[in-house]
Design a protein around this motif. Structure first.
Motif, PDB file in Angstrom:
ATOM      1  N   GLU A 149       0.817  -1.206   0.000  1.00 48.25           N
ATOM      2  CA  GLU A 149       0.000   0.000   0.000  1.00 48.25           C
ATOM      3  C   GLU A 149       0.858   1.265   0.000  1.00 48.25           C
ATOM      4  N   LEU A 150       2.099   1.197   0.535  1.00 48.80           N
ATOM      5  CA  LEU A 150       3.009   2.333   0.481  1.00 48.80           C
ATOM      6  C   LEU A 150       3.807   2.345  -0.823  1.00 48.80           C
ATOM      7  N   LEU A 151       4.275   1.171  -1.240  1.00 51.93           N
ATOM      8  CA  LEU A 151       5.044   1.099  -2.481  1.00 51.93           C
ATOM      9  C   LEU A 151       4.235   1.589  -3.685  1.00 51.93           C
ATOM     10  N   ALA A 152       2.916   1.364  -3.647  1.00 49.84           N
ATOM     11  CA  ALA A 152       2.068   1.809  -4.756  1.00 49.84           C
ATOM     12  C   ALA A 152       2.035   3.329  -4.866  1.00 49.84           C
ATOM     13  N   LEU A 153       2.417   4.023  -3.781  1.00 55.11           N
ATOM     14  CA  LEU A 153       2.381   5.488  -3.769  1.00 55.11           C
ATOM     15  C   LEU A 153       3.781   6.096  -3.740  1.00 55.11           C
ATOM     16  N   LYS A 154       4.807   5.293  -3.980  1.00 56.92           N
ATOM     17  CA  LYS A 154       6.183   5.770  -3.956  1.00 56.92           C
ATOM     18  C   LYS A 154       6.363   6.946  -4.915  1.00 56.92           C
ATOM     19  N   ASP A 155       6.999   8.007  -4.409  1.00 54.52           N
ATOM     20  CA  ASP A 155       7.306   9.227  -5.176  1.00 54.52           C
ATOM     21  C   ASP A 155       6.061  10.004  -5.602  1.00 54.52           C
ATOM     22  N   LYS A 156       4.914   9.680  -5.033  1.00 58.61           N
ATOM     23  CA  LYS A 156       3.690  10.415  -5.334  1.00 58.61           C
ATOM     24  C   LYS A 156       3.334  11.337  -4.168  1.00 58.61           C
ATOM     25  N   LEU A 157       2.551  12.361  -4.455  1.00 62.95           N
ATOM     26  CA  LEU A 157       2.053  13.236  -3.400  1.00 62.95           C
ATOM     27  C   LEU A 157       0.943  12.526  -2.638  1.00 62.95           C
ATOM     28  N   VAL A 158       1.069  12.490  -1.311  1.00 64.67           N
ATOM     29  CA  VAL A 158       0.100  11.770  -0.489  1.00 64.67           C
ATOM     30  C   VAL A 158      -0.247  12.595   0.744  1.00 64.67           C
ATOM     31  N   GLU A 159      -1.352  12.223   1.347  1.00 60.22           N
ATOM     32  CA  GLU A 159      -1.717  12.721   2.674  1.00 60.22           C
ATOM     33  C   GLU A 159      -1.546  11.578   3.654  1.00 60.22           C
ATOM     34  N   LEU A 160      -0.680  11.770   4.655  1.00 61.73           N
ATOM     35  CA  LEU A 160      -0.441  10.770   5.694  1.00 61.73           C
ATOM     36  C   LEU A 160      -1.056  11.249   7.002  1.00 61.73           C
TER      37      LEU A 160
END
Length: 692
Positions: A299-310
């Protein structure tokens, strides 16, 4: 969007037997569950009941939820708890109290179990003196806690409770028979003293240790909050050469000892709550969390180098992808309030014995003002150390302070201020991290070889020869932008040791220490807070070096897991020897971490983790050493309270962050003794955003 499973953390273990605020209500509850503690839940609360003050049976999950506390910050992650009361004066009647409406046992029993056909409940002081400590007590008191990560239901006592194994057995069997979770119930000892009694329990009562609970945890909330940034994966060992942006959320294999400004931190290896990284996160108000297997989570690798809200919550975490527009809007709304440093006092030129750096204020004048004044000439570390040096029962190394005047002189005489002005005017320096790093390194290298004023050298040499002969001297940073309330800047600067037998070694130590003011991470931290780099100044705190301490540690003078004040305690992290950094231990290395209930009878200890560097079954500190530390922490907490605690007008939670050593250098044939290295306001809950 991915949401992490609601789960407990190491902080939940520190709740011990304390049930803290959650849902609220009133009214009575009673009912007809069969109370066997087996499958088949039959709720005791009636349909339409808005709230419940207590239940005699907990027949279903909804019953438990109606009484249990709700985690509201990092001190309450995941675990939910309900206090229980067994009244031996009423045929062992059992009550599960609303632990929101009645946060302590006394409030409940004095309201519901006093008078009428029952004996009167005495005053709070008498109740506390008898109901937790005497063998002929009326009540047996505890709490049932659900640790959701490992799905454990645990009966717990207060860590200072001296209930016998027979009393524990009576309470356990009553709670088991009156609850839907009875078949899963285990007893969790909350202190070393309670562990002793737990060994005497009948074989049909399962005992679960803190270590067992810890093994079932995969999420560790440390600094709660929400952040938006680009999800950046990196190894902590590579951060010296891999740049992080202040718009990144870093996913790391372990916690580094130092990290540049980022929006949030996720580490695969769990952290100590007193680490520099977590202190920085607390001060920055940015999320920081531990998450097992974070580097390989799909679930984190799918968002690698992307803008996210944590979002790091008290019992769960979540992450979702966001747009560039959302990110820009978040960053604009969450810019930190700029910190303005007061003008340095460059009139002070004497090398001052530490006791005289921060004089006691005249009667009626605030201690905080005396600290602020001392900081202008001697920096935060020396200003606080001066107060430590005059507190009875707080042992410190003999020390003196070199005022900021000599840093300013060094910078002016060698033209370094002009170089800094040129750097700040360079657009590429301000926008390109690699360029900034390279040019700051060039500045530091120049500072490390620059001449030091001859008159200052003579003054310093005379001081050391007369008062500090035969020892290496540690020169510690003491700036006007560290160890301050609202801007501790933990780990921002580097201290160095020099041997007076080789005078050039002393000068090298001073130059290296001065140069650390211009490290990339330190520079970027100040930039993030809007600090004018031209306004910083560095004094030095000088004392004998600790050559080979037997133990080193950090402590907080209040219980960071219980900001409501129900279970006050000192929280201590300590490690054997000086090779393993206690605030950033190597992968696989654990510290002794414990809560010390110093002001409770019998002064119980609750170990959360044990050091991996001492033999199993042993602890880093002896009982006598723990007590010596407790006496010092208590005195420090009391002395600085007028500056940072309730006496200063801060009606919130207050603590001092303390570093200490145990060393036998002064008396090699005696057990290692305590030295307090420094104290600064802890930037967690209760800390102000104001800088002195």
């Amino acid at each position: 969007m991915y949401k992490g499973t609601r789960i407990t953390s190491i902080f939940a273990l520190a709740l011990l037997a304390s049930a803290l605020p959650g849902a609220c209500g009133d009214g009575d509850g009673d009912g007809g569950s069969d109370g066997t503690g087996v499958t088949g839940e039959v709720c005791e609360r009636k349909d339409g009941d808005a709230s419940t003050e207590f239940l005699k049976r907990v027949g279903c999950a909804a019953d438990f939820e109606a009484l249990a506390s709700v985690p509201i910050d990092a001190s309450l992650p995941g675990a939910r708890s309900v206090k229980v009361v067994l009244d031996q004066a009423d045929e062992n009647a059992l009550y599960f109290q609303n632990s929101v409406l009645y946060q302590i046992h006394y409030d409940f029993v004095s309201s519901h179990l006093s008078g009428g056909e029952l004996p009167f409940v005495p005053s709070l002081a008498e109740f506390n003196a008898t109901e937790y400590f005497t063998p002929d007590r009326r009540f047996i008191l505890g709490a049932v806690t659900h640790y959701e990560g490992p799905d454990v239901w645990a009966l717990e006592l207060s860590p200072y409770d001296t209930a016998s194994a027979d009393m524990i057995t009576t309470l356990f069997r009553a709670a088991k028979a009156a609850s839907f979770f009875g078949s899963k119930l285990a007893f969790h000892p909350t202190s070393e003293a309670v562990e002793v009694e737990a060994k005497k329990l009948p074989s049909d009562i399962p005992v679960i240790t803190t270590g067992d609970l810890y093994a079932g945890i995969d999420y560790q909330p440390l600094s709660l909050g929400t952040a938006v940034g680009r999800l950046h994966f990196a190894k902590a060992a590579d951060l010296d050469s891999e740049y992080l942006s202040h718009q990144d959320i870093a996913v790391l294999d372990e916690a580094p000892n130092d990290i540049s400004v980022v929006q949030g931190i996720i580490t695969e290896e769990f952290q100590t709550p007193l680490s520099h990284v977590n202190v920085l996160s607390q001060n920055r108000r940015t999320p920081n969390m531990g998450l097992r297997n974070a580097m390989s989570r799909p679930e984190l690798l799918a968002l690698k180098d992307k803008l996210v809200e944590l979002t790091a919550g008290p019992s769960s975490w979540s992450v979702r992808e966001v747009t560039e527009e959302e990110a820009e809007k978040f960053w604009e709304a969450h810019k930190p309030t700029p910190v303005t440093l007061p003008e340095l006092d460059l009139t002070v030129t004497d090398l001052r014995d530490i006791e005289e750096v921060t004089p006691d204020p005249p009667e009626g004048e605030p201690l905080r003002d005396a600290i602020k004044k001392a900081v202008l000439a001697f920096g935060g570390k020396a200003a606080h150390y001066s107060i430590l040096a005059r507190i009875p029962d707080v042992p410190v190394q003999k020390a003196f302070a070199i005022p900021v005047y000599y840093y300013d002189l060094f910078m002016n005489q060698n033209g370094f201020y002009d170089q800094i002005d040129a750097l700040l005017a360079d657009a590429k320096f301000n926008t390109d991290t690699a360029t900034r790093d390279e040019q700051l390194k060039a500045l530091r290298d120049a500072m490390k070889t620059a001449p030091i004023d001859a008159e200052f050298q003579e003054l310093l040499k005379a001081k050391i020869e007369a008062e500090y002969p035969g020892h290496k001297i540690r020169f510690r940073t003491s700036t006007n932008s560290e160890d301050l309330d609202g801007f501790p800047c933990a780990g921002c600067y580097d201290s160095h040791t020099g041997d007076p037998a080789d005078w050039e070694d002393v000068l090298d130590a001073i130059r290296k220490t001065y140069a650390s003011a211009w490290k990339l991470r330190t520079f970027d931290e100040r930039t993030y807070y809007g600090i004018d780099h031209r306004t910083i100044g560095m004094a030095l705190l000088a004392h004998y070096n600790f050559p080979d301490e037997e133990a080193n540690g950090v402590a907080v003078t209040n219980n960071p897991f219980d900001t409501a004040g129900v279970q006050p305690a000192f929280y201590v992290n300590v490690q054997s020897g000086g090779d393993a950094e206690v605030v950033a231990p190597p992968a696989g290395v654990t510290n002794d971490a414990f809560l010390y209930f110093f002001n409770q009878p019998n002064q119980p200890l609750t170990y959360l983790t044990h050091s991996s560097l001492v033999p199993e079954g042993q602890t880093v500190l002896s009982t006598a050493q723990v007590h010596q530390l407790g006496v010092a922490l208590d005195a420090i907490h009391e002395r600085f309270s007028p500056a940072y605690g309730p006496a200063s007008g801060n009606d919130g939670w207050y603590a001092m962050d303390v570093e200490f050593k145990f060393d036998d250098d002064a008396s090699p044939n005696e057990p290692p003794t305590l030295y307090i290295k420094q104290a600064r306001p802890y930037p967690g809950r209760g800390a102000s955003s104001e800088a002195p």
